[in-house]
Design a protein around this motif. Structure first.
Motif, PDB file in Angstrom:
ATOM      1  N   GLU A  10       0.850  -1.187   0.000  1.00  0.00           N
ATOM      2  CA  GLU A  10       0.000   0.000   0.000  1.00  0.00           C
ATOM      3  C   GLU A  10       0.883   1.234   0.000  1.00  0.00           C
ATOM      4  OE1 GLU A  10      -3.172   2.588   2.647  1.00  0.00           O
ATOM      5  OE2 GLU A  10      -2.396   0.703   3.457  1.00  0.00           O
ATOM      6  N   LEU A  11       0.516   2.217  -0.816  1.00  0.00           N
ATOM      7  CA  LEU A  11       1.217   3.489  -0.842  1.00  0.00           C
ATOM      8  C   LEU A  11       0.543   4.396   0.179  1.00  0.00           C
ATOM      9  CD1 LEU A  11       1.583   3.868  -4.727  1.00  0.00           C
ATOM     10  CD2 LEU A  11       3.204   2.869  -3.075  1.00  0.00           C
ATOM     11  N   THR A  12       0.983   4.320   1.420  1.00  0.00           N
ATOM     12  CA  THR A  12       0.298   4.991   2.521  1.00  0.00           C
ATOM     13  C   THR A  12       0.285   6.509   2.366  1.00  0.00           C
ATOM     14  OG1 THR A  12       2.353   4.939   3.820  1.00  0.00           O
ATOM     15  CG2 THR A  12       0.791   3.133   4.139  1.00  0.00           C
ATOM     16  N   GLY A  13       1.260   7.047   1.654  1.00  0.00           N
ATOM     17  CA  GLY A  13       1.294   8.489   1.455  1.00  0.00           C
ATOM     18  C   GLY A  13       0.177   9.003   0.562  1.00  0.00           C
ATOM     19  N   LYS A  14      -0.492   8.104  -0.161  1.00  0.00           N
ATOM     20  CA  LYS A  14      -1.583   8.490  -1.047  1.00  0.00           C
ATOM     21  C   LYS A  14      -2.956   8.220  -0.436  1.00  0.00           C
ATOM     22  CE  LYS A  14       0.941   7.924  -5.409  1.00  0.00           C
ATOM     23  NZ  LYS A  14       0.805   9.357  -5.780  1.00  0.00           N
ATOM     24  N   ARG A  15      -3.004   7.907   0.847  1.00  0.00           N
ATOM     25  CA  ARG A  15      -4.280   7.658   1.508  1.00  0.00           C
ATOM     26  C   ARG A  15      -5.159   8.916   1.517  1.00  0.00           C
ATOM     27  NH1 ARG A  15      -2.739   4.313   7.072  1.00  0.00           N
ATOM     28  NH2 ARG A  15      -2.528   2.240   6.093  1.00  0.00           N
ATOM     29  N   THR A  16      -6.473   8.694   1.448  1.00  0.00           N
ATOM     30  CA  THR A  16      -7.459   9.737   1.702  1.00  0.00           C
ATOM     31  C   THR A  16      -8.391   9.196   2.776  1.00  0.00           C
ATOM     32  OG1 THR A  16      -9.030   8.931   0.035  1.00  0.00           O
ATOM     33  CG2 THR A  16      -7.341  10.500  -0.706  1.00  0.00           C
ATOM     34  N   ALA A  17      -9.353   9.996   3.196  1.00  0.00           N
ATOM     35  CA  ALA A  17     -10.277   9.537   4.239  1.00  0.00           C
ATOM     36  C   ALA A  17     -11.009   8.271   3.810  1.00  0.00           C
ATOM     37  CB  ALA A  17     -11.267  10.642   4.581  1.00  0.00           C
ATOM     38  N   ASN A  18     -11.347   8.166   2.534  1.00  0.00           N
ATOM     39  CA  ASN A  18     -12.131   7.025   2.047  1.00  0.00           C
ATOM     40  C   ASN A  18     -11.391   6.162   1.035  1.00  0.00           C
ATOM     41  OD1 ASN A  18     -14.108   9.054   3.081  1.00  0.00           O
ATOM     42  ND2 ASN A  18     -15.583   7.506   2.480  1.00  0.00           N
ATOM     43  N   GLY A  19     -10.095   6.346   0.878  1.00  0.00           N
ATOM     44  CA  GLY A  19      -9.416   5.601  -0.168  1.00  0.00           C
ATOM     45  C   GLY A  19      -8.031   5.102   0.194  1.00  0.00           C
ATOM     46  N   LYS A  20      -7.627   4.000  -0.468  1.00  0.00           N
ATOM     47  CA  LYS A  20      -6.286   3.438  -0.376  1.00  0.00           C
ATOM     48  C   LYS A  20      -5.736   3.293  -1.794  1.00  0.00           C
ATOM     49  CE  LYS A  20      -7.107   0.503   3.730  1.00  0.00           C
ATOM     50  NZ  LYS A  20      -6.021   0.982   4.603  1.00  0.00           N
ATOM     51  N   VAL A  21      -4.421   3.354  -1.953  1.00  0.00           N
ATOM     52  CA  VAL A  21      -3.769   3.149  -3.244  1.00  0.00           C
ATOM     53  C   VAL A  21      -2.700   2.075  -3.069  1.00  0.00           C
ATOM     54  CG1 VAL A  21      -2.404   4.175  -5.094  1.00  0.00           C
ATOM     55  CG2 VAL A  21      -4.206   5.516  -3.980  1.00  0.00           C
ATOM     56  N   TYR A  22      -2.695   1.089  -3.992  1.00  0.00           N
ATOM     57  CA  TYR A  22      -1.752  -0.022  -3.904  1.00  0.00           C
ATOM     58  C   TYR A  22      -0.817  -0.036  -5.115  1.00  0.00           C
ATOM     59  CZ  TYR A  22      -4.874  -1.869  -0.313  1.00  0.00           C
ATOM     60  OH  TYR A  22      -5.639  -2.021   0.825  1.00  0.00           O
ATOM     61  N   GLN A  23       0.417  -0.443  -4.889  1.00  0.00           N
ATOM     62  CA  GLN A  23       1.374  -0.686  -5.960  1.00  0.00           C
ATOM     63  C   GLN A  23       1.181  -2.110  -6.444  1.00  0.00           C
ATOM     64  OE1 GLN A  23       4.057   1.582  -7.104  1.00  0.00           O
ATOM     65  NE2 GLN A  23       3.773   0.109  -8.767  1.00  0.00           N
TER      66      GLN A  23
END
Length: 330
Positions: free
Chosen positions: A73-86
């Protein structure tokens, strides 16, 4: 009772969102702006483009992407309702949720929401949850059952009457005060969107019952709204800081599945309660998804729930009675 936090994003969230939006869609928008002559003196000159369609030309074969694994998971790209994965092939994958997934910690970083309740040592409170977008605290005295905090604001609820010691029982995200309200249980559920309260009667009461709570709003003003909810606003007015939705309850029947228990609701404290003979699932779904389903305005029990198409109005009491009649055939 259900206490909902203010859903307006703070300035830090808005700034973060603006910064994070400078991605693929943003670049498309900027490119389109340049093509059509965006603002400023350096507008691109219109260009005549001739194009033709090759009717007989076959489209290129579709490319099937092989299944990929999430690397991290790219934790620096988190939002309140979202996650971003490599992904393993170099691409990234976004996962968006309808409910909040993260809260901001003391340093402003997004952390994963955990609604479990754990022991705390706050004055007057022995259990609580702080790993959420709001704080929920639970006391060991009947006059301070629960405290709800967010953004430097808070409200406290307790039972009316002389204070007495109580013991909250915790199971995951649920806190139960067994028999604390005249033999009825007071139950709180911590979710990622709200703190919910239930009064559970383990047996039918022998006569009329009522439950009175004390409320400390810490400077907020409580306002009863037309739909039966209570809004907590600042002294100067404006948008609500917290909202307590209109109450409703179920008529329990051990002989049928809980999903079939009738739902009881009302619009105004001065009105009688109204019974809806629809399943709990249908009631909740339509309450959330159908803008024409307004159960807190139905007149006399029992009434049959009905859909009102967009643009259609009810012009008379007789028409309302016909639509809401439990004997209606269609």
């Amino acid at each position: 009772m259900e206490v909902l936090p203010d859903q307006q994003p703070d300035s830090a969230d808005r700034a973060a969102s603006a910064a994070e939006d400078d991605g693929f869609l943003s670049r498309i928008g900027k490119a389109a702006e340049n093509l059509v002559g965006g603002s400023g003196s350096n507008r691109a000159k219109p260009e005549v483009v001739s194009a033709g369609l090759a009717v007989q030309e076959k489209p290129p074969p579709a490319k099937k992407w092989p299944p990929q694994k999430r690397v991290e998971e790219l934790t620096g790209k988190r939002t309140a309702n979202g996650k971003v994965y490599q992904l393993s092939d170099g691409r990234t994958q976004a996962e968006i949720s309808m409910v909040p997934l993260h809260y901001r910690d003391a340093n402003g970083k997004f952390q994963t929401i955990d609604t479990r309740v754990r022991p705390v040592k706050d004055k007057g409170y022995v259990q609580g949850n702080r790993t959420n977008s709001f704080t929920s605290l639970f006391g060991d005295s009947s006059d301070e059952l629960v405290r709800f905090e967010q953004g430097g604001r808070s409200i406290e609820l307790g039972l009316e009457g002389a204070a007495r010691g109580v013991t909250p029982t915790v199971s995951g995200s649920r806190v139960t005060y067994a028999g604390v309200a005249g033999g009825a249980d007071v139950v709180y559920d911590v979710t990622s969107t709200a703190l919910k309260e239930k009064i559970v009667l383990r047996r039918a009461p022998s006569g009329p019952v009522s439950y009175t709570f004390t409320l400390d709003t810490a400077g907020l003003t409580a306002q009863q709204r037309e739909d039966g909810s209570i809004a907590f606003v600042r002294m100067g007015g404006g948008e609500p800081v917290f909202v307590m939705p209109a109450p409703f309850f179920w008529l329990a029947d051990r002989s049928v599945d809980a999903d079939q228990w009738p739902v009881i609701a009302r619009k105004d404290p001065l009105e009688s309660w109204h019974r809806f003979d629809v399943s709990t699932t249908e009631f909740v779904y339509r309450l959330l998804a159908d803008p024409e389903f307004t159960p807190f305005t139905v007149a006399d029990p029992p009434r049959r729930a009905f859909y009102l198409p967009a643009g259609q109005t009810i012009s008379s009491a007789e028409e309302w009675d016909a639509l809401a009649s439990p004997n209606r055939q269609s």
